[in-house]
Design an enzyme around this catalytic site. Structure first.
Site, short mmCIF file in Angstrom:
data_model
loop_
_atom_site.label_atom_id
_atom_site.label_comp_id
_atom_site.label_asym_id
_atom_site.label_seq_id
_atom_site.Cartn_x
_atom_site.Cartn_y
_atom_site.Cartn_z
N CYS A 1 0.84 -1.19 0.00
CA CYS A 1 0.00 0.00 0.00
C CYS A 1 0.88 1.25 0.00
O CYS A 1 1.54 1.55 0.99
CB CYS A 1 -0.90 -0.01 1.22
SG CYS A 1 -1.77 1.52 1.36
N HIS B 1 -11.03 14.26 12.13
CA HIS B 1 -11.66 13.01 12.55
C HIS B 1 -13.13 12.96 12.13
O HIS B 1 -14.00 13.37 12.89
CB HIS B 1 -11.58 12.87 14.07
CG HIS B 1 -10.20 12.57 14.55
ND1 HIS B 1 -9.73 11.29 14.73
CD2 HIS B 1 -9.18 13.39 14.86
CE1 HIS B 1 -8.49 11.33 15.13
NE2 HIS B 1 -8.12 12.59 15.23
#
Ligand SMILES: *[C@@H]1O[C@H](CO)[C@@H](O)[C@H](O)[C@H]1NC(C)=O
Ligand SMILES: *[C@@H]1O[C@H](CO)[C@@H](O)[C@H](O)[C@H]1NC(C)=O
Length: 297
Positions: A111, A224
């Site tokens: 990744c 977030h």
């Protein structure tokens, strides 16, 4: 806390699809997301002091569920074989950030997003700058509207984009970040990522708050998205309908990326590994960080 990694990169990395971006045109409607656990109990040892304990804030699990997917916990200190087996069962990975260094590197070697972050952490610790954005709700500024095309923000109503840039609809909690200038000056970073948003910290210093990989389904936020709907411990977390919509759009986008994953994991193996095999613990009375945590030891 002494060594840099613990709070070095409080990025929420949404790494959709392990490497493959296009492949199977058929959309998969039973996506499963791996979430990487964090060392500790999420409550500074007040719930569980065990040295091998790790946790996932239940808000991340609910965030994934809100987009229409289920979760398999990727327990960071499990044997590599177990983690690899679990990775074969998922359509995307949510990396909740924080302690980058302690996540087993080889699993994520494919990744690029994680390789890049690891490279930064291990080889160029100076890439990050200090910012004052602990427990702060902030705006998102959009420096280049053309870059939003095809990104998570494409599904946002223009009114909501406007509101994001003027109202503090997203929750920040970090001490480090990267300024646009620093990213522009770093060839590896700037060729890999495009900047979607920036945000001002408490002193008005501007850092990059959302990026997307140019060629891969990788979106990283410094903020977030899960907190607006699912965390209540801190008074500055935005809970308005607009803030909730931002989170919902984000969850839908992330899972829409996972739906494109060609992986079709066997149903029984998925059931054996789902996070529903564990019970969450109510932590809202002991910690302001998470209402509920899943603990693994
Ligand atoms: C963890 O350790 C701290 C410091 O020794 C102690 O105050 C706390 O009660 C312990 N927590 C638990 C859950 O045992
Ligand atoms: C804005 O974004 C577009 C699309 O990603 C890109 O082609 C263009 O170079 C960007 N402009 C600036 C000034 O960065």
């Amino acid at each position: 806390m002494a060594s840099p990694p613990r709070h070095l990169l409080p990025l929420l990395l949404l790494l959709a699809l392990l490497g493959t971006s296009s492949a199977d045109p058929a959309v998969y409607d039973r996506p499963v997301i791996g979430i990487v656990t964090h060392p500790g109990d999420g409550a500074a040892g007040r719930i569980d002091n065990g040295t091998s304990t790790s946790y996932i804030g239940a808000s991340y699990v609910k965030f994934v569920e809100a987009g229409g997917a289920r979760v398999i916990p990727l327990i960071y200190n499990e044997p590599d074989e177990r983690l690899l087996e679990k990775l074969s069962l998922v359509n995307g990975v949510l990396f909740t950030g924080g302690s980058v260094k302690r996540v087993p590197f080889p699993l994520f070697a494919q990744c690029l997003g994680f390789e890049l972050v690891s490279m930064i952490v291990s080889k160029d610790n100076n890439i990050l700058e200090s910012f004052h954005a602990s427990d702060q709700a902030s705006t998102l500024q959009f420096p280049n509207y053309s870059s939003l095309q095809g990104s998570v923000f494409e599904r946002f109503h223009p009114d909501l984009i406007q509101k994001l840039s003027t109202s503090c609809l997203v929750m920040q909690n970090h001490k480090y970040g990267i300024s646009p200038k620093r990213m522009r000056e770093n060839d590896a970073l700037s060729s890999f990522f495009k900047i979607l948003t920036t945000s001002p910290d408490e002193n008005g210093e501007v850092y990059i708050s959302t990026v997307e990989a140019q060629k891969y389904p990788i979106t990283c936020t410094q903020w977030h998205p899960e907190k607006a709907i699912f965390e209540w411990g801190k008074p500055m977390i935005p809970h308005s309908e607009d803030a909730v919509q931002v989170t919902q759009n984000f969850a839908n986008y992330f899972i829409s990326q996972a739906r494109k994953s060609p992986n079709r994991p066997p149903a029984d193996k998925v059931l054996d590994n789902l996070i529903y095999n564990y019970s969450p613990t109510f932590s809202g009375k002991t910690s302001k960080s998470f209402e509920l945590v899943y603990l693994f030891s």
